[in-house]
Design an enzyme around this catalytic site. Structure first.
Site, PDB file in Angstrom:
ATOM      1  N   GLU A 188      -0.718   2.457  17.800  1.00 13.75           N
ATOM      2  CA  GLU A 188      -0.063   3.515  17.003  1.00 13.75           C
ATOM      3  C   GLU A 188       0.849   3.154  15.953  1.00 13.75           C
ATOM      4  OE1 GLU A 188      -1.590   6.788  17.127  1.00 13.75           O
ATOM      5  OE2 GLU A 188      -3.016   5.697  18.603  1.00 13.75           O
ATOM      6  N   ASP A 239      -9.253  -1.917 -17.207  1.00 10.66           N
ATOM      7  CA  ASP A 239      -9.426  -1.688 -15.737  1.00 10.66           C
ATOM      8  C   ASP A 239      -9.193  -0.224 -15.707  1.00 10.66           C
ATOM      9  OD1 ASP A 239      -9.627  -4.216 -14.989  1.00 10.66           O
ATOM     10  OD2 ASP A 239      -7.712  -4.240 -13.965  1.00 10.66           O
ATOM     11  N   PRO A 244      -0.928   4.368   7.435  1.00 10.40           N
ATOM     12  CA  PRO A 244      -1.779   5.565   6.902  1.00 10.40           C
ATOM     13  C   PRO A 244      -0.788   6.269   6.598  1.00 10.40           C
ATOM     14  CG  PRO A 244      -2.123   5.538   9.085  1.00 10.40           C
ATOM     15  CD  PRO A 244      -1.502   4.041   8.977  1.00 10.40           C
TER      16      PRO A 244
HETATM   17 CL1  6GU Z   1      -2.640   0.630   5.311  1.00  9.64          CL
HETATM   18  N1  6GU Z   1      -3.853   1.357   7.609  1.00  9.64           N
HETATM   19  C1  6GU Z   1      -4.153   2.070   8.468  1.00  9.64           C
HETATM   20  N2  6GU Z   1      -4.356   1.739   9.667  1.00  9.64           N
HETATM   21  N3  6GU Z   1      -4.985   3.181   8.154  1.00  9.64           N
HETATM   22  C2  6GU Z   1      -4.930   3.216   6.801  1.00  9.64           C
HETATM   23  C3  6GU Z   1      -4.378   2.694   5.834  1.00  9.64           C
HETATM   24  C4  6GU Z   1      -3.603   1.502   6.385  1.00  9.64           C
HETATM   25  N4  6GU Z   1      -4.398   3.398   4.879  1.00  9.64           N
HETATM   26  C5  6GU Z   1      -5.334   4.239   4.926  1.00  9.64           C
HETATM   27  N5  6GU Z   1      -5.720   4.519   6.129  1.00  9.64           N
END
Ligand code: 6GU
Length: 271
Positions: free
Chosen positions: A117, A174, A90
């Site tokens: 984490e 697209d 994230p």
């Molecule tokens: Cl790639 N991983 C995680 N754990 N949460 C996310 C993400 C990725 N992309 C958005 N939220």
């Protein structure tokens, strides 16, 4: 293209056996190898995580199993070739169609979806010295792990591989395809029957007038983009718009600044 995925939940990647990606694999266009990270642990409990240095909540994935996994995967490929590493997180850069196109040109991707984490930072730092590494987020929300992101990214990339989609034309329109429809959202589509539950379809689509149909579709794309993704209107290249486009945007409350860029001082205008 070859794709390796290292995960503590190999079952999570089962959807890669289905549909477009599954068919691409069956046809030999895509070689997907899913690995259980725990095969590179050596203790009786197959430990992959530990407590964070500095304290705090949750657990961090230990570097050693990842290092062994990535070295083994690299060694399983052609001599002297390195894969591109894709780290779902994230805190990564946003995954976009542009990055999907870029990744689709690579012969070999390795995904490292993490749980807990995240992975000890030294892993990415170490491999970034030898490999191309992309830390990628699929949106502004938090998932419990990166596996779902691997499914998303793999599907977006696989459909761009030569021969994977039936019709080579299918990419051009697209939403978000670089250069397509000036980065607009696609408008509505219809098929038979012509009347369903008392609802008919827009008359123009039955007119056989290809010019009018193209214009109508473009208008629909602008209306939808203006309503749902005003940020795309704000960053659209004014040079990509014709007189009719500009008139429609004006009707929707957009004005052009001195640089020609669009802004909407009054906020959204109701349809
Ligand atoms: Cl790639 N991983 C995680 N754990 N949460 C996310 C993400 C990725 N992309 C958005 N939220």
């Amino acid at each position: 293209m070859r794709i390796d995925v290292v995960t503590i939940f190999p079952e999570y990647l089962e959807p890669l056996n289905v549909s477009l990606v599954g068919k691409a694999r069956a046809r030999g266009q895509l070689d997907v190898r899913v690995h259980d990270l725990r095969q590179w642990t050596h203790d009786r409990h197959h430990t992959v995580d530990d407590t964070p240095y500095g304290g705090g909540p949750g657990m961090v994935m230990k570097p050693e199993p990842w290092g062994e996994a990535l070295d083994a995967i690299e060694a399983s490929g052609p001599q002297g070739t390195a894969p591109v590493m894709v780290v779902p997180t994230p805190s990564g850069r946003p995954f976009t169609q542009r990055l999907a196109v870029e990744l689709s040109a690579k012969p070999w991707l390795v995904f490292t979806p993490a749980r807990y984490e995240g992975i000890d930072r030294r892993v990415v730092d170490a491999y970034a010295e030898r490999w191309e590494v992309h830390e990628v987020s699929i949106g502004d929300y938090v998932l419990a792990g990166g596996e779902a992101a691997v499914l998303v990214i793999t599907e977006a990339v696989a459909r761009l591989l030569p021969g994977v989609l039936g019709n080579a034309e299918s990419h051009r329109d697209d939403s978000f395809a670089p250069g397509a429809m000036a980065d607009l959202l696609e408008g509505p589509v219809y098929t038979k029957p012509p009347v369903w539950r008392d609802r008919d379809i827009p008359e123009v689509l039955l007119s056989g007038h290809h010019g009018k149909i193209a214009r109508w579709r473009r208008d629909q794309a602008f209306r939808r983009t203006s309503a749902l993704r005003p940020d795309l209107i704000e960053r659209c290249d004014p040079a990509a718009l014709d007189k009719h486009d500009r008139a429609l945007l004006a009707e929707l409350g957009w004005t052009q600044g001195p640089d020609g860029r669009f802004g909407r001082p009054g906020g959204p205008v109701e349809e």
